[in-house]
Design a protein around this motif. Structure first.
Motif, PDB file in Angstrom:
ATOM      1  N   LYS A   1       0.711  -1.145  -0.008  1.00 45.69           N
ATOM      2  CA  LYS A   1       0.000   0.044  -0.033  1.00 45.69           C
ATOM      3  C   LYS A   1       0.812   1.371   0.134  1.00 45.69           C
ATOM      4  N   ARG A   2       2.101   0.864   0.073  1.00 46.12           N
ATOM      5  CA  ARG A   2       3.219   2.187  -0.018  1.00 46.12           C
ATOM      6  C   ARG A   2       4.290   2.004  -0.606  1.00 46.12           C
ATOM      7  N   LEU A   3       4.671   2.944  -1.556  1.00 46.58           N
ATOM      8  CA  LEU A   3       5.825   2.341  -2.353  1.00 46.58           C
ATOM      9  C   LEU A   3       6.813   3.618  -2.411  1.00 46.58           C
ATOM     10  N   PRO A   4       8.118   3.525  -1.838  1.00 49.64           N
ATOM     11  CA  PRO A   4       9.162   4.565  -2.023  1.00 49.64           C
ATOM     12  C   PRO A   4       9.469   4.673  -3.263  1.00 49.64           C
ATOM     13  N   VAL A   5       9.794   5.954  -3.424  1.00 49.40           N
ATOM     14  CA  VAL A   5      10.341   6.661  -4.808  1.00 49.40           C
ATOM     15  C   VAL A   5      11.446   6.969  -4.992  1.00 49.40           C
ATOM     16  N   MET A   6      12.368   6.568  -5.577  1.00 47.08           N
ATOM     17  CA  MET A   6      13.915   6.740  -5.581  1.00 47.08           C
ATOM     18  C   MET A   6      14.185   7.469  -6.820  1.00 47.08           C
ATOM     19  N   ASP A   7      15.234   8.282  -6.557  1.00 50.07           N
ATOM     20  CA  ASP A   7      16.056   9.008  -7.640  1.00 50.07           C
ATOM     21  C   ASP A   7      17.389   8.866  -7.506  1.00 50.07           C
ATOM     22  N   GLY A   8      17.889   7.738  -8.349  1.00 52.85           N
ATOM     23  CA  GLY A   8      19.394   7.037  -8.007  1.00 52.85           C
ATOM     24  C   GLY A   8      19.224   6.391  -6.645  1.00 52.85           C
ATOM     25  N   HIS A   9      20.226   6.724  -5.612  1.00 55.81           N
ATOM     26  CA  HIS A   9      20.139   5.750  -4.341  1.00 55.81           C
ATOM     27  C   HIS A   9      19.451   6.718  -3.323  1.00 55.81           C
ATOM     28  N   ARG A  10      18.794   7.696  -3.774  1.00 53.39           N
ATOM     29  CA  ARG A  10      18.066   8.340  -2.588  1.00 53.39           C
ATOM     30  C   ARG A  10      16.702   8.211  -2.867  1.00 53.39           C
ATOM     31  N   ILE A  11      15.910   8.407  -1.561  1.00 54.76           N
ATOM     32  CA  ILE A  11      14.703   8.401  -1.416  1.00 54.76           C
ATOM     33  C   ILE A  11      14.090   9.853  -1.744  1.00 54.76           C
ATOM     34  N   VAL A  12      13.067  10.192  -2.459  1.00 51.13           N
ATOM     35  CA  VAL A  12      12.555  11.437  -3.042  1.00 51.13           C
ATOM     36  C   VAL A  12      11.323  11.607  -2.550  1.00 51.13           C
ATOM     37  N   GLY A  13      10.548  10.543  -2.267  1.00 49.31           N
ATOM     38  CA  GLY A  13       8.871  10.432  -2.023  1.00 49.31           C
ATOM     39  C   GLY A  13       8.301   9.247  -1.524  1.00 49.31           C
ATOM     40  N   MET A  14       7.263   9.189  -1.466  1.00 50.44           N
ATOM     41  CA  MET A  14       6.490   7.806  -1.148  1.00 50.44           C
ATOM     42  C   MET A  14       5.023   7.898  -1.552  1.00 50.44           C
ATOM     43  N   ILE A  15       4.714   6.895  -2.375  1.00 46.11           N
ATOM     44  CA  ILE A  15       3.147   6.798  -2.798  1.00 46.11           C
ATOM     45  C   ILE A  15       2.468   5.840  -2.060  1.00 46.11           C
ATOM     46  N   SER A  16       1.255   6.592  -1.742  1.00 50.90           N
ATOM     47  CA  SER A  16       0.472   5.674  -0.871  1.00 50.90           C
ATOM     48  C   SER A  16      -1.090   5.759  -1.422  1.00 50.90           C
ATOM     49  N   GLU A  17      -2.019   4.956  -0.605  1.00 51.33           N
ATOM     50  CA  GLU A  17      -3.271   5.065  -1.272  1.00 51.33           C
ATOM     51  C   GLU A  17      -3.823   6.298  -1.337  1.00 51.33           C
ATOM     52  N   ALA A  18      -3.424   7.114  -0.157  1.00 56.86           N
ATOM     53  CA  ALA A  18      -4.098   8.594  -0.148  1.00 56.86           C
ATOM     54  C   ALA A  18      -3.356   9.118  -1.402  1.00 56.86           C
ATOM     55  N   ASP A  19      -2.374   9.154  -2.009  1.00 56.66           N
ATOM     56  CA  ASP A  19      -1.844   9.800  -3.116  1.00 56.66           C
ATOM     57  C   ASP A  19      -2.521   9.353  -4.279  1.00 56.66           C
ATOM     58  N   LEU A  20      -2.769   8.291  -4.524  1.00 58.24           N
ATOM     59  CA  LEU A  20      -3.404   7.771  -5.603  1.00 58.24           C
ATOM     60  C   LEU A  20      -4.941   8.180  -5.621  1.00 58.24           C
ATOM     61  N   ALA A  21      -5.458   8.268  -4.251  1.00 55.88           N
ATOM     62  CA  ALA A  21      -6.779   8.602  -4.307  1.00 55.88           C
ATOM     63  C   ALA A  21      -7.033  10.136  -5.032  1.00 55.88           C
ATOM     64  N   MET A  22      -5.972  10.977  -4.655  1.00 55.90           N
ATOM     65  CA  MET A  22      -6.090  12.290  -5.342  1.00 55.90           C
ATOM     66  C   MET A  22      -5.742  12.425  -6.892  1.00 55.90           C
ATOM     67  N   HIS A  23      -5.127  11.243  -7.427  1.00 59.52           N
ATOM     68  CA  HIS A  23      -4.594  11.300  -8.969  1.00 59.52           C
ATOM     69  C   HIS A  23      -5.452  10.375  -9.752  1.00 59.52           C
ATOM     70  N   LEU A  24      -6.094   9.401  -9.304  1.00 56.22           N
ATOM     71  CA  LEU A  24      -6.963   8.306 -10.251  1.00 56.22           C
ATOM     72  C   LEU A  24      -8.500   8.577  -9.974  1.00 56.22           C
ATOM     73  N   PRO A  25      -9.021   8.308 -11.226  1.00 61.78           N
ATOM     74  CA  PRO A  25     -10.254   8.414 -11.326  1.00 61.78           C
ATOM     75  C   PRO A  25     -10.825   7.253 -10.418  1.00 61.78           C
ATOM     76  N   ASP A  26     -12.083   7.306 -10.006  1.00 64.94           N
ATOM     77  CA  ASP A  26     -12.723   6.526  -8.848  1.00 64.94           C
ATOM     78  C   ASP A  26     -12.711   5.025  -9.316  1.00 64.94           C
ATOM     79  N   ASP A  27     -13.150   5.045 -10.573  1.00 63.19           N
ATOM     80  CA  ASP A  27     -13.261   3.403 -10.825  1.00 63.19           C
ATOM     81  C   ASP A  27     -11.725   2.812 -10.847  1.00 63.19           C
ATOM     82  N   GLN A  28     -10.662   3.471 -11.179  1.00 64.54           N
ATOM     83  CA  GLN A  28      -9.441   2.814 -11.398  1.00 64.54           C
ATOM     84  C   GLN A  28      -8.835   2.601  -9.866  1.00 64.54           C
ATOM     85  N   LEU A  29      -9.215   3.520  -9.037  1.00 59.14           N
ATOM     86  CA  LEU A  29      -8.738   3.541  -7.673  1.00 59.14           C
ATOM     87  C   LEU A  29      -9.263   2.269  -6.979  1.00 59.14           C
ATOM     88  N   ALA A  30     -10.660   1.960  -7.308  1.00 59.19           N
ATOM     89  CA  ALA A  30     -11.473   0.877  -6.782  1.00 59.19           C
ATOM     90  C   ALA A  30     -10.854  -0.268  -7.316  1.00 59.19           C
TER      91      ALA A  30
END
Length: 144
Positions: free
Chosen positions: A105-134
């Protein structure tokens, strides 16, 4: 599964400002960091600041406290699970596929060997249409 905007990358949908907990820190400290940052997971970093794994609030409860271990003595490095990550420039579709494949449910985002962010369900909820999120939620929570 197609995503919202076809050119969105992991960097576009991730949350930034991710704190990494050093592998030598205790789980009680990890829990405090999670509380302070209002997150449910932390990447674990080795002495070279490279991400070596991830721990979740559920890991602390189930694998430490419920197993009879002391969170003031057990370290983040001892509990960290294998690292699944995505490059910052990967597409959102690739990130979804990685999360579905590993049922995470959480995915670290890397740039080279450095972590630059994390993708969570909440992030996806803000960016995906409801049917794709479901569809994503169904696939991640489905038992194999």
């Amino acid at each position: 599964m197609s995503c919202g905007h076809p050119h969105e990358t992991a960097r576009d949908v991730m949350s930034t400002g991710v704190d990494c907990i050093p592998a030598h820190e205790t789980l009680d400290r990890a829990a405090q960091m999670m509380r302070d940052d209002d997150v449910g997971a932390l990447p674990v970093c080795g002495p070279d600041d490279r991400v070596t794994g991830i721990i979740t609030d559920r890991d602390i409860v189930v694998k430490c406290v419920a197993a009879g271990h002391d969170p003031a003595r057990m370290t983040a490095g001892e509990l960290a699970t294998g690292l699944v990550w995505i490059p910052a420039e990967a597409t959102v579709e690739e990130a979804l596929a990685r999360m579905e494949e590993h049922q995470i449910k959480r995915l670290p985002v890397m740039d080279g060997h450095r972590i630059v962010g994390m993708i969570s369900e909440a992030d996806l909820a803000m960016h995906l249409p409801d049917d794709q999120l479901a569809e994503f939620v169904h696939r991640v929570y489905a038992k194999s």
